[in-house]
Design an enzyme around this catalytic site. Structure first.
Site, PDB file in Angstrom:
ATOM      1  N   HIS A   4      23.174  50.067 -59.219  1.00 41.66           N
ATOM      2  CA  HIS A   4      23.607  48.976 -60.092  1.00 41.66           C
ATOM      3  C   HIS A   4      22.408  48.453 -60.859  1.00 41.66           C
ATOM      4  CE1 HIS A   4      26.023  45.582 -61.476  1.00 41.66           C
ATOM      5  NE2 HIS A   4      24.898  44.894 -61.372  1.00 41.66           N
ATOM      6  N   ASP A  29      35.687  37.189 -57.770  1.00 41.60           N
ATOM      7  CA  ASP A  29      34.525  37.339 -58.649  1.00 41.60           C
ATOM      8  C   ASP A  29      34.954  37.485 -60.105  1.00 41.60           C
ATOM      9  OD1 ASP A  29      31.689  37.831 -59.312  1.00 41.60           O
ATOM     10  OD2 ASP A  29      32.523  39.739 -59.956  1.00 41.60           O
ATOM     11  N   ARG A  47      31.854  31.420 -65.250  1.00 45.11           N
ATOM     12  CA  ARG A  47      30.403  31.199 -65.364  1.00 45.11           C
ATOM     13  C   ARG A  47      29.909  31.526 -66.769  1.00 45.11           C
ATOM     14  NH1 ARG A  47      28.442  35.225 -61.408  1.00 45.11           N
ATOM     15  NH2 ARG A  47      26.398  34.695 -62.213  1.00 45.11           N
ATOM     16  N   SER A  91      27.965  37.953 -56.695  1.00 47.65           N
ATOM     17  CA  SER A  91      28.889  38.599 -57.623  1.00 47.65           C
ATOM     18  C   SER A  91      28.693  40.118 -57.582  1.00 47.65           C
ATOM     19  CB  SER A  91      28.628  38.054 -59.033  1.00 47.65           C
ATOM     20  OG  SER A  91      29.230  38.846 -60.014  1.00 47.65           O
ATOM     21  N   LYS A 126      31.178  43.166 -55.063  1.00 41.00           N
ATOM     22  CA  LYS A 126      31.870  44.341 -55.621  1.00 41.00           C
ATOM     23  C   LYS A 126      31.336  45.631 -54.995  1.00 41.00           C
ATOM     24  CE  LYS A 126      30.964  42.452 -59.576  1.00 41.00           C
ATOM     25  NZ  LYS A 126      30.726  41.966 -60.911  1.00 41.00           N
TER      26      LYS A 126
HETATM   27  N1  URA Z   1      26.646  41.309 -63.163  1.00 40.60           N
HETATM   28  C1  URA Z   1      27.616  40.888 -62.313  1.00 40.60           C
HETATM   29  O1  URA Z   1      28.473  41.657 -61.905  1.00 40.60           O
HETATM   30  N2  URA Z   1      27.608  39.605 -61.935  1.00 40.60           N
HETATM   31  C2  URA Z   1      26.691  38.712 -62.349  1.00 40.60           C
HETATM   32  O2  URA Z   1      26.740  37.564 -61.943  1.00 40.60           O
HETATM   33  C3  URA Z   1      25.697  39.163 -63.231  1.00 40.60           C
HETATM   34  C4  URA Z   1      25.689  40.485 -63.620  1.00 40.60           C
END
Ligand code: URA
Length: 427
Positions: free
Chosen positions: A84, A163, A170, A185, A189
């Site tokens: 990621h 999320d 947000r 967040s 995932k």
């Molecule tokens: N990517 C995400 O999935 N969440 C965040 O809060 C910031 C970047």
């Protein structure tokens, strides 16, 4: 035990540590629409201002995972490895990396997102390939992982729905940049997805969420701890995002550059970061008998790319879309390029139509910026420095304004030492 939103907001406003049951309740109640958006906004701002303990962040992450389904890759014959990136400009690394790591023997389930703001989205890039589709069912994803070894697709609605709702909130309430909220967040995932190992590319610099090495380290440490505590082998590299990656920012432009890397060429920094992340992913997945550089050189990563694109309906041989209009920016003088600002380039690409302002906007496949020199290169007056691409030429003016002041030409002969691409590693 039941709670109410005001009690939880007041506790965090006054910098108290939230209890497990307060966290479980507020995430569940927000997902079900019992806690209103304005109440969650106030809580998110209190978290941004007052922070959270390691225990609170872990519990918040678990509650977000529990809001939806958990996937499992336990039935696959290969170990899983995911990556990621916290998001940067010209960051097309997922495109060559996923097939490369699959060619080395891991299964790579890469659930990706779309771009918002100045950073591009992996799905937007791949959608510039004719026929390619981002949405797969869980069964289709598992089948492709089994047969091809790599899949890049959209996260289904069932994964951490809390999320999804909170991230959108947000985004419009100035609360994206809270480390507890970013870490929970991303990791909710990744843990819900069920990967066995995870490599995080935490970007640091002008084009990243995290502008300083200290905050990037804190984010990386928080995410590595969350992953490790959840049984996911997790490592983070902190990588430079003061300068954009490669020579292109824009959807089809970045696909073309990724294909160059898979064909054994491509810009040196893109190749270097792809290999560094591939080595980390393979080590985390327990594969230590393959050098990913060999798999780039022998064409097997390209074979997986082609199978991965075809598996999702794409035509890997179709010509990529090209923007209708181009505008060349020449170098104003002889000199050495000593700075190319990632934020300026990202903003220019976004303004040309490569990104979206609102979630419902569409993107232009061919739009973006090509830069013809990287920091350290010597240029002569009049040679092309940037080429801007768009279908809508009225966008050129604002893109040019974004680039103004976004680079620096020093007198010819000025020495230049490139900063390291990988600035730290956190395990
Ligand atoms: N990517 C995400 O999935 N969440 C965040 O809060 C910031 C970047």
């Amino acid at each position: 035990m039941t709670h109410d939103a005001i009690e939880v907001i007041l506790a965090k406003r006054d910098a108290a540590e939230l209890s497990d049951s307060q966290i479980d309740w507020v995430i569940d109640a927000y997902t079900r629409g019992i806690v209103a958006d304005e109440q969650m906004s106030a809580l998110a701002m209190a978290i941004l201002l007052n922070g959270m303990s390691r225990h609170e962040i872990a519990r918040w992450t678990s509650a977000m995972i529990a809001s939806g389904e958990r996937m499992s890759f336990a039935g696959l014959s290969r170990p899983t490895a995911d990556k990621h990136s916290t998001g940067g400009v010209g960051d097309k690394i997922t495109l060559p990396l996923a097939p490369l790591v699959a060619a080395c023997g891991a299964a790579v389930p890469q659930l990706s997102g779309r771009g918002l703001g100045h950073t591009g989205g992996t799905l937007d890039k791949l959608e510039s390939i004719a026929g390619w589709r981002a949405s797969l069912s869980n069964e289709e994803m598992l089948a492709q992982l089994d047969s091809v070894g790599a899949v890049i697709c959209a996260a289904g609605d069932g994964l951490a729905p809390a999320d999804k709702k909170l991230y959108a909130l947000r985004d419009v309430t100035g609360t994206v940049e809270a480390i507890p909220l970013i870490a929970s967040s991303i990791m909710s995932k990744k843990i819900a997805e069920g990967t066995g190992s995870l490599v995080l590319d935490v970007k640091v610099g002008s084009g990243a969420f995290m502008k300083s090495l200290a905050t990037a380290r804190e984010l990386a440490r928080t995410m590595v701890d969350l992953g490790t505590d959840a049984g996911v082998r997790t490592v983070a590299l902190l990588t430079d995002m003061d300068t954009p990656l490669g020579l292109t920012a824009g959807n089809a432009l970045e696909v073309a550059e990724s294909i160059d890397v898979l064909a054994g060429g491509g810009p040196a920094d893109v190749v270097e970061l792809t290999l560094a992340l591939a080595r980390e992913m393979l080590a985390a997945a327990g594969i230590d008998d393959v050098d990913p550089a060999d798999r780039l050189a022998d064409g097997s990563a390209m074979d997986v790319w082609r199978a991965m694109i075809a598996g999702q309906g794409g035509d890997a041989d179709a010509p990529l879309p090209v923007a209708r209009e181009q505008h060349v920016v020449p170098a104003p003088a002889d000199g050495v390029l000593t700075r190319l600002d990632a934020m300026a380039v990202g903003l220019a690409a976004w303004r040309l139509g490569a990104g979206r302002e609102r979630k419902e906007d569409s993107v232009q496949a061919g739009a973006g910026v090509v830069w013809h020199a990287r920091p350290g290169d010597t240029v002569t007056a009049g040679q092309p420095l940037f080429t801007l691409h768009t279908d809508t030429p009225e966008r050129f003016e604002r893109a040019l304004a974004a680039l103004e002041g976004g680079y620096h030409l020093a007198p010819s002969g000025t020495p230049y030492t490139p900063p390291p691409l990988v600035r730290d590693r956190i395990a």
